[in-house]
Design an enzyme around this catalytic site. Structure first.
Site, PDB file in Angstrom:
ATOM      1  N   CYS A 383       0.706  -1.152  -0.119  1.00 15.13           N
ATOM      2  CA  CYS A 383       0.040  -0.091   0.004  1.00 15.13           C
ATOM      3  C   CYS A 383       0.947   1.103  -0.005  1.00 15.13           C
ATOM      4  O   CYS A 383       1.504   1.677  -1.219  1.00 15.13           O
ATOM      5  CB  CYS A 383      -0.895   0.134   1.314  1.00 15.13           C
ATOM      6  SG  CYS A 383      -2.548   0.965   0.751  1.00 15.13           S
ATOM      7  N   HIS A 511      -3.741  -5.027   0.496  1.00 13.21           N
ATOM      8  CA  HIS A 511      -3.062  -5.422   1.553  1.00 13.21           C
ATOM      9  C   HIS A 511      -2.989  -6.978   1.502  1.00 13.21           C
ATOM     10  O   HIS A 511      -4.290  -7.662   2.284  1.00 13.21           O
ATOM     11  CB  HIS A 511      -3.817  -5.081   2.685  1.00 13.21           C
ATOM     12  CG  HIS A 511      -3.690  -3.370   3.147  1.00 13.21           C
ATOM     13  ND1 HIS A 511      -2.667  -3.157   3.943  1.00 13.21           N
ATOM     14  CD2 HIS A 511      -4.344  -2.366   2.733  1.00 13.21           C
ATOM     15  CE1 HIS A 511      -2.689  -1.877   4.073  1.00 13.21           C
ATOM     16  NE2 HIS A 511      -3.759  -1.169   3.386  1.00 13.21           N
ATOM     17  N   GLU A 513      -1.732  -9.016   3.536  1.00 14.38           N
ATOM     18  CA  GLU A 513      -1.399  -9.506   4.909  1.00 14.38           C
ATOM     19  C   GLU A 513      -2.915 -10.030   5.351  1.00 14.38           C
ATOM     20  O   GLU A 513      -3.058 -11.231   6.374  1.00 14.38           O
ATOM     21  CB  GLU A 513      -0.947  -8.783   5.955  1.00 14.38           C
ATOM     22  CG  GLU A 513      -1.767  -7.326   6.201  1.00 14.38           C
ATOM     23  CD  GLU A 513      -1.387  -6.192   5.005  1.00 14.38           C
ATOM     24  OE1 GLU A 513      -1.058  -6.536   4.158  1.00 14.38           O
ATOM     25  OE2 GLU A 513      -1.522  -5.178   5.667  1.00 14.38           O
TER      26      GLU A 513
HETATM   27  N1  GLN Z   1      -1.931   6.965   2.753  1.00 12.52           N
HETATM   28  C1  GLN Z   1      -2.154   5.957   1.344  1.00 12.52           C
HETATM   29  C2  GLN Z   1      -3.503   6.364   0.851  1.00 12.52           C
HETATM   30  O1  GLN Z   1      -4.383   6.462   1.526  1.00 12.52           O
HETATM   31  C3  GLN Z   1      -1.964   4.655   1.809  1.00 12.52           C
HETATM   32  C4  GLN Z   1      -2.838   3.724   2.709  1.00 12.52           C
HETATM   33  C5  GLN Z   1      -2.301   2.546   3.327  1.00 12.52           C
HETATM   34  O2  GLN Z   1      -0.929   2.334   3.251  1.00 12.52           O
HETATM   35  N2  GLN Z   1      -3.121   1.600   3.817  1.00 12.52           N
HETATM   36  O3  GLN Z   1      -3.534   5.830  -0.428  1.00 12.52           O
END
Ligand code: GLN
Length: 536
Positions: A383, A511, A513
């Site tokens: 992410c 994600h 995970e």
């Molecule tokens: N802050 C980034 C976004 O909102 C990444 C979010 C995250 O890593 N879950 O796109």
């Protein structure tokens, strides 16, 4: 008709109520019953999405896009079932839905009260989970500690629930602490006694007491708890401290926990199938090697902030008989050039940059990513970890010096990471990220496709910003491969570097995970750990 298990906690928080609930569910599933899990959280936030991970730990995301308590991660990892929006209910959710109904006129003429309106809504959420899941047994955990003002209505609803459903359809498990006092050298039952009194004051008599203690209770202590708790001795299940949380279901199984439950429910007591879990424990207890993995984030003072990442790394290690020793590195300290942290980073066999929000610590993550790329250390970005990987590549390889994200710099000249059109008009912060499952198509003959061994995947998301496709060509020209793309809207999901540029460099916008299990580590974690082990 479903049966219902309720798990409450006494004395203090952090006793492992979530692990207890998960273990019960796992054991009942191993008996062939369809189980579903649910957690009630007594805070007023509608969901934990807007809370700081340093306060509350990781926000877990379900496939249907709910931002939930981290205990749901334990649930999914233990029972290997996908949960959904009926699985995490907060006071905030309950109150807002009652108030919405009141405004709509659903209760015309009535005075809205905690009992029955709020308590009915709570019961409705339990019935809803049973109905939508079609489970034989629903296991509901109540967050917080018995006696908290916040959870008192929830307890009242459970009292009413038993009245409606009778004893053969409901079962109460109360988890408590039995501390050991050095000096007098004995286990003390008074905190447990007091929490049982508190529970009975709320009208609830437990059927099973789970005791967390550092040692075996011994018959004398057990007798005492049984007497004061009005629970037969065989219904006192010991949760002695364990080295690994995955041992707990087996310890409960040895004390016949699931049979006690099935007996009360008048359900058939079948043979348990715990083969996979026993296999897992064998692996966990026989790790032959060890490697260091650096996780570079900004919430590292609380490991729970990255709970699923930690579990996914460990699970991947099990496959290679390798203990994963995680170096939690605060990216801000890399930024400030703290030598000790840089040494830790340099000792790691692989570098992982997980998710995160806001601009604090971002430059330190970019430095860690640059280090991994230039020194050919296996890199795994998740992410925000993908977003900073493309920023780093744009700045240092493509020479787009001002490359950044609109999240960190609202007037940024080269917004490699930007908001999607539909996000630009959203004002509310709660529940408005891109959440839950989205499809991703993998490009042929890429690392991503080799790892997944398939063409189309579904992964869970939680972010607001996206890779800005206007820069795709410039980055591709310098070698970056965009190996996973959302087929509906062309958004970038996975990036990687070709083998001739780097032995292992991959990052994803989603994600992974959240989909990893102790018994089946996620492919991206497997591949990252394999590459890190091979990194000499
Ligand atoms: N802050 C980034 C976004 O909102 C990444 C979010 C995250 O890593 N879950 O796109």
């Amino acid at each position: 008709m479903s049966k219902f298990v309720f798990v409450t906690g006494g004395v203090c928080s952090g006793l492992g109520k979530g692990i207890t609930a998960s273990s019960i569910a796992l054991l009942l599933k191993a008996k062939g019953y369809k189980v579903f899990m649910q957690k009630f959280d007594p805070y007023m936030n509608v969901d934990p999405g807007t809370m700081s991970p340093i306060q509350h730990g990781e926000v877990f995301v379900t496939a249907d896009g709910c931002e939930t308590d981290l205990d749901l991660g334990h649930y999914e990892r233990f029972i290997d079932e996908e949960l959904n929006y009926t699985s995490n209910i907060t006071n905030g959710k309950i109150y807002s839905s009652v108030i919405e109904k009141e405004r709509r006129g659903d209760f015309l003429g009535a005075t809205i009260q905690i009992v029955p309106h709020i308590s009915n809504e709570i019961k409705h959420k339990i019935y809803e989970a049973a109905k939508t899941s079609g489970a034989d047994i629903v296991i509901t955990e109540i967050g917080g500690t018995v006696g908290d003002i916040e959870s008192s209505v929830m307890m009242e609803s459970l009292r009413q629930f038993r009245l409606e459903q009778k004893k053969e359809n409901t079962l109460f498990v109360h988890t408590t602490l039995v501390p050991y006092l050095y000096g007098s050298n004995e286990l003390k039952t008074k905190p447990t006694q007091n929490s049982l009194i508190e529970l009975r004051r709320l009208g609830i008599q437990p059927d099973i007491i789970v005791t967390r203690a550092p040692f075996d209770l011994g018959s004398h202590v057990k007798e005492k708890i049984s007497l004061f708790g009005s629970v037969p001795q065989e219904n006192i299940i010991e949760a002695k401290d364990v080295k690994n949380i995955y041992e707990l279901p087996i310890n409960f199984h040895k004390q016949n926990m699931e049979e006690i439950i099935l007996k009360q429910f008048e359900l058939k007591i079948t043979k348990s199938n715990l083969t996979d879990w026993v296999e897992l424990l064998k692996k966990v207890n026989n790790l032959k090697n060890e490697i260091k993995i650096a996780v570079v984030g900004k919430y590292v003072e609380l490991e729970d902030a990255y709970l699923s990442v930690k579990e996914a790394l460990k699970a991947a290690g099990y496959l290679y008989e390798t203990k994963i020793s995680i170096e939690w590195i605060d990216s801000e300290l890399l930024e400030r050039n703290e030598e000790e942290k840089w040494t830790l980073l340099k000792q790691a066999k692989g570098i992982l940059v997980p998710g995160g929000f806001g601009s604090r610590g971002v430059e330190g993550k970019i430095l860690a990513c640059q280090y991994a790329r230039e020194n050919k250390i296996p890199y795994f970005g998740i992410c925000l970890g993908m977003q900073i990987a493309v920023i780093e590549f744009a700045r240092h390889v493509c020479k787009i010096e001002n490359a950044s994200s609109k999240e960190f710099d609202a007037i940024c000249k080269e917004p490699i990471i930007d908001l999607m059109m539909e996000q630009k008009t959203i004002m509310n912060k709660g529940g408005t990220l891109r959440l839950g499952n989205y499809a991703c198509e993998l490009k042929k003959d890429t690392l991503a496709q080799k790892i997944y061994k398939q063409q189309n995947i579904l992964e869970r998301h939680r972010h607001r910003y996206e890779f800005n496709n206007q820069y795709r060509q410039s980055l591709e020209e310098k070698g970056m491969i965009f190996s996973g793309i959302n087929p509906e809207n062309n958004l970038v999901e996975i990036i990687e570097l070709p083998h001739d540029m780097h032995p292992y460099f991959i990052a994803c916008q989603f994600h992974p995970e959240f989909k990893s299990r102790p018994t089946s580590a996620h492919p991206l974690f497997q591949a990252f750990i394999k590459a890190s082990i091979e990194n000499k």
